[in-house]
Design an enzyme around this catalytic site. Structure first.
Site, PDB file in Angstrom:
ATOM      1  N   LYS A  78      39.767  99.134 -41.569  1.00  0.00           N
ATOM      2  CA  LYS A  78      39.046 100.188 -40.966  1.00  0.00           C
ATOM      3  C   LYS A  78      39.503 100.669 -39.654  1.00  0.00           C
ATOM      4  O   LYS A  78      40.169  99.820 -38.988  1.00  0.00           O
ATOM      5  CB  LYS A  78      37.587 100.011 -40.547  1.00  0.00           C
ATOM      6  CG  LYS A  78      36.786 101.105 -39.773  1.00  0.00           C
ATOM      7  CD  LYS A  78      35.344 100.768 -39.817  1.00  0.00           C
ATOM      8  CE  LYS A  78      34.450 101.979 -39.265  1.00  0.00           C
ATOM      9  NZ  LYS A  78      33.073 101.655 -38.888  1.00  0.00           N
ATOM     10  N   SER A 157      29.675 104.676 -40.867  1.00  0.00           N
ATOM     11  CA  SER A 157      30.842 105.395 -40.493  1.00  0.00           C
ATOM     12  C   SER A 157      32.066 104.651 -41.531  1.00  0.00           C
ATOM     13  O   SER A 157      33.128 105.485 -41.532  1.00  0.00           O
ATOM     14  CB  SER A 157      31.158 105.068 -39.400  1.00  0.00           C
ATOM     15  OG  SER A 157      31.207 103.883 -38.957  1.00  0.00           O
ATOM     16  N   SER A 181      26.711 101.242 -40.524  1.00  0.00           N
ATOM     17  CA  SER A 181      27.839 101.693 -40.947  1.00  0.00           C
ATOM     18  C   SER A 181      28.666 100.581 -41.972  1.00  0.00           C
ATOM     19  O   SER A 181      29.576 101.086 -42.479  1.00  0.00           O
ATOM     20  CB  SER A 181      28.793 101.835 -39.805  1.00  0.00           C
ATOM     21  OG  SER A 181      28.553 103.089 -39.365  1.00  0.00           O
TER      22      SER A 181
END
Ligand code: GLN
Length: 481
Positions: A78, A157, A181
């Site tokens: 990420k 997210s 997330s």
């Protein structure tokens, strides 16, 4: 080639050790898959040179018999994680061009275990969002399409992470979870996502959103793969004062233990308005699966659940507004010049931060301001304690809790973008675990009638990742997803 991409991490590790495949061959296949699915926009950067160099080292270690736990496994990261000399932007325009001179502890741990970095994955800007639509790189897309054949959000997210693991362009991926997330996108994309106990993974080198809530965790295709990756990610770290010394249990063994004799709580407050009927059905099915596997299902009450989201949307923005003060046009990333210093700060922040991030900064500054601190921030902190007390009480009589992961399945790109409050409701089942610091795992349970994945969430006692992984393994097995 496609067979190679079908292997899960445990299978890949065996194939590598048996020299049936090489790490370089595997990395090449994953890089190819990432390029072939670039329409999903789940990678913001592919680091092919790193991947091939790291894979070559893995092949050497495997040949020498010194393979690590994740040796040769291709991993997506990420973009919230700082990766040394590799662009790390939290998917924000304000961090454009930022190449950290250091590596986050979590990714360092993964590389030390032999993991191979494929690239950086799309996410919501500064991890603020539930649909990966606030990213400066544009939305990531869910590989699942459903009956209407429209582009669906992967959740957020960590949307790029979930999308890539589901699309088989990453074998595993890192995520972070401040309010859901990891678990929400895992559910939307039909993969396994674990948010460990607060303090389990070091936050050092991860771009901070809300420091008292942020936790890193793994995205994988299976619960066994998840146990493997979690084992490599977790560590005590002197560079993060909230990182724990309590050792991680042996998750790879625990997942085989079944749930016989375990007590699983079903919180009655998690039946909510706006919940999809199919979500309720899956939740009930999950209870049947666990009962059939020998667990005792117990009706429990978490009376303050309805205050979790409102408290979260005060505490998280408050911490974010403080954390994001550092992006001033001087120390990191971009700058917009102006005649005065204040003017430069203002112009940089106005241009560099997206709309959702600016909204959070404004809410956060407001609730921390002198006149409103007691009414909002302090009150929210007190509510947070009550929510934690609710969990402490139920965990005196149950070993884990079973809940839905999300109130609905994935929705079309663009549908909720102008409606922040509806978007915030996505995390109604996941936020309480962050407020209380508890571990939670989302595991695919089935498909909607539209053919979209739905997840079940298991929440556990602090530092008892083993219990929730055991339950998740039983659900995974029963669901046969
Ligand atoms: N969707 C939540 C938010 O927007 C949670 C995000 C997260 O866990 N990083 O704040």
């Amino acid at each position: 080639m496609s067979d190679l991409l079908d292997l899960n991490a445990v299978e890949v590790r065996n194939a590598l050790d048996e020299k049936a495949i090489s790490a370089v061959e595997l990395a090449t296949a994953y890089l190819g898959a990432a390029e072939a699915t670039s329409n999903l926009n789940n990678y913001v950067e592919l680091t092919a040179d790193h991947a091939l160099a790291m894979a070559a080292v893995s092949d050497k270690r495997i040949a020498e018999g010194t393979a690590g736990l994740l040796e040769g496994l291709p991993i997506g990261v990420k973009d919230l994680f700082c990766t040394k000399e590799v662009s790390s932007t939290a998917c924000s325009k304000i961090l454009k061009g930022f190449k950290p001179p250091y590596e986050s502890t979590v990714t360092s741990n993964l590389w030390a275990a032999g993991g191979v970095m494929l690239g950086k994955l799309n996410c919501d800007e500064f991890a603020m969002g539930s649909a990966n639509e606030t990213s400066a790189y544009g939305p990531a897309i869910n590989p699942w399409r459903g009956k209407d054949d429209v582009d669906l959000v992967p959740g957020g997210s960590s949307g790029g992470s979930a999308s890539a693991v589901a699309a088989r362009s990453a074998l595993m991926a890192t995520g972070t979870d401040t309010g859901g997330s990891i678990r929400q996108p895992a559910a939307f994309c039909g993969v396994v996502g674990l948010k460990p106990t607060y303090g389990r993974c070091s936050r050092w080198g991860i771009v901070a959103f809300a420091s008292s809530l942020d936790q890193a965790g793994p995205f994988t295709r299976t619960v066994a793969d998840n146990a493997l990756m979690m084992t490599a990610m977790a560590s005590h770290d002197a560079k993060d004062s909230t990182s724990t010394q309590i050792p991680l249990q042996d998750l790879t063994r625990a997942i085989g233990d079944g749930v016989k004799g375990m007590k699983i709580g079903v919180p009655r407050e998690y039946v909510m308005d706006g919940m999809d009927g199919e979500v309720v059905k899956l939740w009930e099915q999950g209870q049947v699966w666990l009962r059939d596997a020998g667990a005792e299902l117990v009706d429990v009450s978490l009376p303050h659940t309805k205050y979790a989201l409102p408290a979260y949307y005060i505490i998280a923005p408050a911490e974010a507004s403080s954390n994001l003060a550092r992006y001033d046009g001087v120390r990191f990333g971009m700058r917009v010049d102006a005649d005065t210093l204040d003017g430069m700060y203002e112009a940089t922040r106005a241009d560099g931060f997206g709309e959702e991030v600016q909204r959070r900064i404004m809410i956060g500054t407001y609730v921390l301001s002198a006149g409103y601190y007691d009414a909002y921030y302090l009150k929210a902190q007190k509510v947070r304690r009550l929510i934690k007390d609710d969990f402490d009480t139920v965990f005196q009589s149950v070993d884990a809790l079973l809940t839905p992961a999300t109130p609905t399945a994935a929705f079309p790109v663009g549908r909720k973008i102008d409606d922040p409050v509806t978007n915030y409701l996505n995390d109604v089942f996941t936020v309480p675990a962050n407020l209380a610091g508890l571990p939670g795992i989302s595991v695919p349970g089935g498909l909607t009638s539209d053919g979209l994945p739905l997840g079940l969430q298991v929440v556990g006692r602090p530092f008892d990742e083993a219990a929730i992984s055991r339950v998740a393994a039983v659900l995974e097995d029963a669901a046969g997803f």
